[in-house]
Design a protein around this motif. Structure first.
Motif, PDB file in Angstrom:
ATOM      1  N   CYS A 175     -68.652  54.300  53.345  1.00 45.56           N
ATOM      2  CA  CYS A 175     -68.701  52.991  54.103  1.00 45.56           C
ATOM      3  C   CYS A 175     -70.083  52.593  53.276  1.00 45.56           C
ATOM      4  O   CYS A 175     -70.083  50.967  52.950  1.00 45.56           O
ATOM      5  N   SER A 176     -70.779  53.159  52.455  1.00 45.25           N
ATOM      6  CA  SER A 176     -72.267  53.065  51.960  1.00 45.25           C
ATOM      7  C   SER A 176     -71.907  51.863  51.176  1.00 45.25           C
ATOM      8  O   SER A 176     -72.627  50.675  50.082  1.00 45.25           O
ATOM      9  N   GLY A 177     -70.299  51.971  50.147  1.00 37.20           N
ATOM     10  CA  GLY A 177     -70.196  51.473  48.719  1.00 37.20           C
ATOM     11  C   GLY A 177     -69.457  49.595  49.323  1.00 37.20           C
ATOM     12  O   GLY A 177     -70.232  48.619  48.033  1.00 37.20           O
ATOM     13  N   CYS A 178     -69.720  49.417  50.247  1.00 31.26           N
ATOM     14  CA  CYS A 178     -69.690  47.968  50.430  1.00 31.26           C
ATOM     15  C   CYS A 178     -70.814  47.224  51.664  1.00 31.26           C
ATOM     16  O   CYS A 178     -71.222  46.129  51.486  1.00 31.26           O
ATOM     17  N   HIS A 179     -70.900  48.782  52.772  1.00 38.14           N
ATOM     18  CA  HIS A 179     -72.215  47.729  53.514  1.00 38.14           C
ATOM     19  C   HIS A 179     -73.706  48.289  53.103  1.00 38.14           C
ATOM     20  O   HIS A 179     -74.359  48.333  53.925  1.00 38.14           O
ATOM     21  N   GLY A 180     -73.856  48.827  51.983  1.00 37.14           N
ATOM     22  CA  GLY A 180     -75.025  49.360  51.487  1.00 37.14           C
ATOM     23  C   GLY A 180     -75.508  50.729  51.801  1.00 37.14           C
ATOM     24  O   GLY A 180     -75.247  51.370  53.228  1.00 37.14           O
ATOM     25  N   PRO A 181     -76.700  50.862  51.085  1.00 33.37           N
ATOM     26  CA  PRO A 181     -77.231  52.808  51.578  1.00 33.37           C
ATOM     27  C   PRO A 181     -77.217  52.645  53.247  1.00 33.37           C
ATOM     28  O   PRO A 181     -76.836  54.028  53.787  1.00 33.37           O
ATOM     29  N   GLU A 182     -78.222  51.733  53.519  1.00 34.39           N
ATOM     30  CA  GLU A 182     -78.394  51.437  54.955  1.00 34.39           C
ATOM     31  C   GLU A 182     -78.019  50.453  55.680  1.00 34.39           C
ATOM     32  O   GLU A 182     -78.237  50.284  57.084  1.00 34.39           O
ATOM     33  N   GLY A 183     -76.722  50.482  55.537  1.00 30.85           N
ATOM     34  CA  GLY A 183     -75.758  49.389  56.095  1.00 30.85           C
ATOM     35  C   GLY A 183     -76.866  47.945  56.441  1.00 30.85           C
ATOM     36  O   GLY A 183     -76.638  47.271  57.515  1.00 30.85           O
ATOM     37  N   ARG A 184     -77.501  47.314  55.309  1.00 26.61           N
ATOM     38  CA  ARG A 184     -78.066  46.182  55.146  1.00 26.61           C
ATOM     39  C   ARG A 184     -76.968  44.997  54.655  1.00 26.61           C
ATOM     40  O   ARG A 184     -77.651  43.875  54.108  1.00 26.61           O
ATOM     41  N   GLY A 185     -75.707  45.746  54.516  1.00 28.28           N
ATOM     42  CA  GLY A 185     -75.026  44.396  53.736  1.00 28.28           C
ATOM     43  C   GLY A 185     -75.148  44.656  52.301  1.00 28.28           C
ATOM     44  O   GLY A 185     -75.427  45.147  51.761  1.00 28.28           O
ATOM     45  N   GLY A 186     -73.245  44.195  51.883  1.00 21.58           N
ATOM     46  CA  GLY A 186     -73.408  44.270  50.742  1.00 21.58           C
ATOM     47  C   GLY A 186     -72.595  42.835  50.226  1.00 21.58           C
ATOM     48  O   GLY A 186     -71.379  42.950  49.865  1.00 21.58           O
ATOM     49  N   GLY A 187     -73.473  41.998  49.882  1.00 20.92           N
ATOM     50  CA  GLY A 187     -73.109  40.893  49.339  1.00 20.92           C
ATOM     51  C   GLY A 187     -73.063  39.871  50.881  1.00 20.92           C
ATOM     52  O   GLY A 187     -72.627  40.173  51.743  1.00 20.92           O
ATOM     53  N   PRO A 188     -72.574  38.561  50.656  1.00 20.93           N
ATOM     54  CA  PRO A 188     -72.286  37.284  51.585  1.00 20.93           C
ATOM     55  C   PRO A 188     -70.834  37.759  52.003  1.00 20.93           C
ATOM     56  O   PRO A 188     -70.836  36.744  52.932  1.00 20.93           O
ATOM     57  N   ARG A 189     -70.143  38.803  51.786  1.00 21.35           N
ATOM     58  CA  ARG A 189     -68.648  38.240  52.986  1.00 21.35           C
ATOM     59  C   ARG A 189     -68.608  39.971  53.547  1.00 21.35           C
ATOM     60  O   ARG A 189     -67.687  40.121  54.460  1.00 21.35           O
ATOM     61  N   VAL A 190     -69.286  40.749  53.498  1.00 20.57           N
ATOM     62  CA  VAL A 190     -69.591  41.795  53.919  1.00 20.57           C
ATOM     63  C   VAL A 190     -70.684  41.845  55.138  1.00 20.57           C
ATOM     64  O   VAL A 190     -71.545  41.586  54.916  1.00 20.57           O
ATOM     65  N   PRO A 191     -70.256  42.216  56.658  1.00 17.36           N
ATOM     66  CA  PRO A 191     -71.278  42.450  57.482  1.00 17.36           C
ATOM     67  C   PRO A 191     -72.119  43.107  57.795  1.00 17.36           C
ATOM     68  O   PRO A 191     -72.350  44.625  56.866  1.00 17.36           O
ATOM     69  N   ARG A 192     -73.369  43.359  57.746  1.00 15.84           N
ATOM     70  CA  ARG A 192     -74.912  43.801  58.070  1.00 15.84           C
ATOM     71  C   ARG A 192     -74.773  44.925  59.488  1.00 15.84           C
ATOM     72  O   ARG A 192     -73.514  44.695  60.164  1.00 15.84           O
ATOM     73  N   LEU A 193     -74.595  46.328  59.290  1.00 21.41           N
ATOM     74  CA  LEU A 193     -74.554  46.717  60.362  1.00 21.41           C
ATOM     75  C   LEU A 193     -76.171  46.741  61.035  1.00 21.41           C
ATOM     76  O   LEU A 193     -75.120  47.362  62.366  1.00 21.41           O
ATOM     77  N   ALA A 194     -77.033  47.672  60.253  1.00 19.07           N
ATOM     78  CA  ALA A 194     -78.279  48.260  61.061  1.00 19.07           C
ATOM     79  C   ALA A 194     -78.356  46.464  61.710  1.00 19.07           C
ATOM     80  O   ALA A 194     -77.916  45.631  61.894  1.00 19.07           O
ATOM     81  N   GLY A 195     -78.773  47.233  63.510  1.00 22.84           N
ATOM     82  CA  GLY A 195     -79.288  46.114  63.904  1.00 22.84           C
ATOM     83  C   GLY A 195     -77.824  45.999  65.186  1.00 22.84           C
ATOM     84  O   GLY A 195     -78.303  45.409  66.604  1.00 22.84           O
ATOM     85  N   GLN A 196     -76.547  46.186  64.940  1.00 23.53           N
ATOM     86  CA  GLN A 196     -76.090  46.220  65.810  1.00 23.53           C
ATOM     87  C   GLN A 196     -75.437  47.141  66.792  1.00 23.53           C
ATOM     88  O   GLN A 196     -76.511  48.749  66.575  1.00 23.53           O
ATOM     89  N   SER A 197     -75.389  47.219  68.045  1.00 25.51           N
ATOM     90  CA  SER A 197     -75.625  48.132  68.873  1.00 25.51           C
ATOM     91  C   SER A 197     -74.610  49.319  69.095  1.00 25.51           C
ATOM     92  O   SER A 197     -73.675  49.135  68.459  1.00 25.51           O
ATOM     93  N   ALA A 238     -76.485  52.842  64.418  1.00 25.32           N
ATOM     94  CA  ALA A 238     -77.157  51.986  65.650  1.00 25.32           C
ATOM     95  C   ALA A 238     -78.615  52.415  65.713  1.00 25.32           C
ATOM     96  O   ALA A 238     -79.302  50.826  65.744  1.00 25.32           O
ATOM     97  N   ARG A 239     -79.195  53.503  65.053  1.00 24.30           N
ATOM     98  CA  ARG A 239     -80.019  53.934  65.426  1.00 24.30           C
ATOM     99  C   ARG A 239     -81.027  53.259  64.233  1.00 24.30           C
ATOM    100  O   ARG A 239     -82.305  53.775  64.034  1.00 24.30           O
ATOM    101  N   LEU A 240     -80.466  52.504  62.749  1.00 23.98           N
ATOM    102  CA  LEU A 240     -80.738  51.798  61.892  1.00 23.98           C
ATOM    103  C   LEU A 240     -81.386  50.587  61.927  1.00 23.98           C
ATOM    104  O   LEU A 240     -81.017  50.015  62.874  1.00 23.98           O
ATOM    105  N   PRO A 241     -83.165  50.750  61.423  1.00 22.64           N
ATOM    106  CA  PRO A 241     -83.741  49.114  61.842  1.00 22.64           C
ATOM    107  C   PRO A 241     -82.925  47.822  61.573  1.00 22.64           C
ATOM    108  O   PRO A 241     -82.381  48.156  60.121  1.00 22.64           O
ATOM    109  N   ALA A 242     -83.192  47.264  62.081  1.00 22.23           N
ATOM    110  CA  ALA A 242     -82.594  46.113  61.922  1.00 22.23           C
ATOM    111  C   ALA A 242     -83.602  45.064  60.681  1.00 22.23           C
ATOM    112  O   ALA A 242     -84.081  45.848  60.298  1.00 22.23           O
TER     113      ALA A 242
END
Ligand code: HEC
Ligand code: HEC
Ligand code: HEC
Length: 345
Positions: A175-197, A238-242
């Motif tokens: 997952c991290s290749g696209c969403h970033g190591p902490e889920g903070r996103g990987g550029g304009p076309r990929v959603p951030r995951l950190a902060g979602q329920s 869901a536990r990763l900081p927003a």
């Protein structure tokens, strides 16, 4: 002897049973090892090129995006490189025994237009093993892949490895290749995951896995991952900081007014009645801080009836049905700059 209509009729009547007889006798070779006759090879390629050219003329595409290299490369590495190879990764030997061989695309992409490449990527090539895109409604994903194919001939093995190597972090490597190591996103076309329920993440992953939310990229990313593992990833993410929202203020537009009161005359409800804080329903995602290009793409999919999701996706589709293109762009820009709020359970 003169050829009369009668003779042609006999020939037409005899040909199909004769072909069937030959097929039944088993004298038509279907082995891949010996290859095609040169004339068959020529004819098949001629047919393929002509078919793609004509289809592409009827279906022009906008310019491919220049901000989607990473997610497209990540998808290519898993979904295309096993057949076509990639810089520093030759095609595996079993693939070279296919008929036709999946070509090394480096020398090929230059001979196709964007619309032609898009056509091939979305529709595949019949009788060759070249698959169609698994999410047929996602022309936008096909276009991301075209942008990657255009860049491919100039990528060194190091460039390519840099694009597809997953950074170490708390997100799984898949997952991290696209969403970033902490889920903070990987550029304009990929959603951030950190902060979602957890609820929203779990419902989204299940929808990708079951095909209710169409995305060829995410379908492949979750393919083969057991549903318990996906639920575990959702719990963990869901536990990763927003993260921080955008730094620049969004340009002044009617977007905040639409977000607060909607446009009742067009049947558009107030976005913040559901997306405002605190969100009462954990199936409603947080929008603040998501990339604008991602939000706009999702809103267009909702409006066009192509975006599935969790159990409440249909209310969102109704909310977006009356939005115009400029409204989508300004709402996406405004929400992407809104500060993110802490996640809820
Ligand atoms: C199972 C193997 C396989 C996979 C996986 C595969 N392809 Fe192909 N692809 C082929 C084969 C075989 C051809 C040759 C078709 C022909 O010769 O008409 C081809 C042809 C192509 C062509 C046209 C090349 C040319 O000039 O003839 C493009 C572009 C292409 N593939 C892109 C992709 C992309 C992008 C992906 C991943 C999304 C992908 N392929 C996945 C087997 C595969
Ligand atoms: C090759 C790139 C890639 C990989 C690998 C990948 N994702 Fe995604 N992910 C995307 C893209 C692009 C989207 C947007 C898809 C869409 O349009 O629906 C997305 C969407 C999502 C969403 C929906 C978020 C939202 O706001 O609706 C979730 C959840 C998600 N990914 C989780 C994961 C998890 C978990 C993994 C690892 C198992 C993973 N992704 C692997 C690229 C990727
Ligand atoms: C009645 C409640 C409701 C209203 C009103 C509403 N939404 Fe939504 N929205 C949802 C729900 C529920 C989802 C999640 C759908 C899913 O994937 O399951 C969602 C998802 C989204 C997404 C996708 C986010 C992502 O991460 O993929 C965007 C973008 C969005 N809404 C924007 C808006 C905008 C802009 C408005 C106002 C025009 C709006 N919404 C009004 C309920 C609502």
């Amino acid at each position: 002897m003169r050829i009369r209509a009668r003779h042609l009729l006999y020939a037409l009547l005899v040909a199909p049973p004769a072909a069937l007889l030959l097929a039944w006798l088993g004298v038509i070779g279907v082995g891949a090892a010996s290859g095609h006759w040169a004339v068959t090879d020529w004819f098949l390629h001629f047919t393929m090129r002509s078919s793609v050219r004509t289809a592409a003329l009827l279906d022009p595409v906008p310019a491919p995006p220049d901000d989607a290299l990473r997610p497209a490369a990540g998808h290519y590495d898993r979904g295309c490189a096993p057949c076509h190879g990639a810089p520093g990764k030759p095609r595996p030997p079993q693939v070279l025994g296919m008929l036709p061989k999946p070509p090394d695309l480096v020398g090929r992409v230059g001979s196709w237009s964007d619309a032609e490449l898009h056509r091939i990527v979305m529709h595949g090539v019949r009788f060759t093993g070249m698959p169609a895109w698994p999410a047929q409604a996602r022309d936008d994903e096909g276009l991301m892949m075209v942008a990657f194919l255009r860049a491919l001939p100039d990528l060194s093995p190091e460039d390519y490895a840099g694009l597809v190597t997953a950074p170490e972090g708390t997100l799984p490597a898949g997952c991290s290749g696209c969403h970033g190591p902490e889920g903070r996103g990987g550029g304009p076309r990929v959603p951030r995951l950190a902060g979602q329920s957890e609820t929203y993440l779990r419902q989204s992953l299940a929808a990708y896995a079951q095909g209710g939310r169409e995305s060829g990229i995410m379908a492949q990313a979750v393919n083969g991952v057991p549903s318990e593992t996906l639920a575990e990833i959702a719990r963990h993410v869901a536990r990763l900081p927003a993260t921080d929202g955008g730094a620049d203020p969004a340009p002044a537009t009617p977007a905040p007014a639409i977000a607060r009161v909607g446009r009742p005359e067009h049947g558009v409800p107030a976005c913040l009645s559901c997306h405002g804080e605190p969100r009462k329903n954990p199936s409603v995602p947080r929008l603040g801080g998501q990339p604008a290009a991602y939000l706009a793409a999702q809103l267009r999919l909702f409006r066009d009836g192509e975006r599935g999701g969790g159990p409440y996706a249909n209310v969102m589709a109704r909310a977006a049905a009356g939005l115009e293109d400029e409204e989508i762009d300004m709402l996406a820009a405004w929400f992407s700059q809104a500060p993110p709020e802490p996640a809820k359970p």
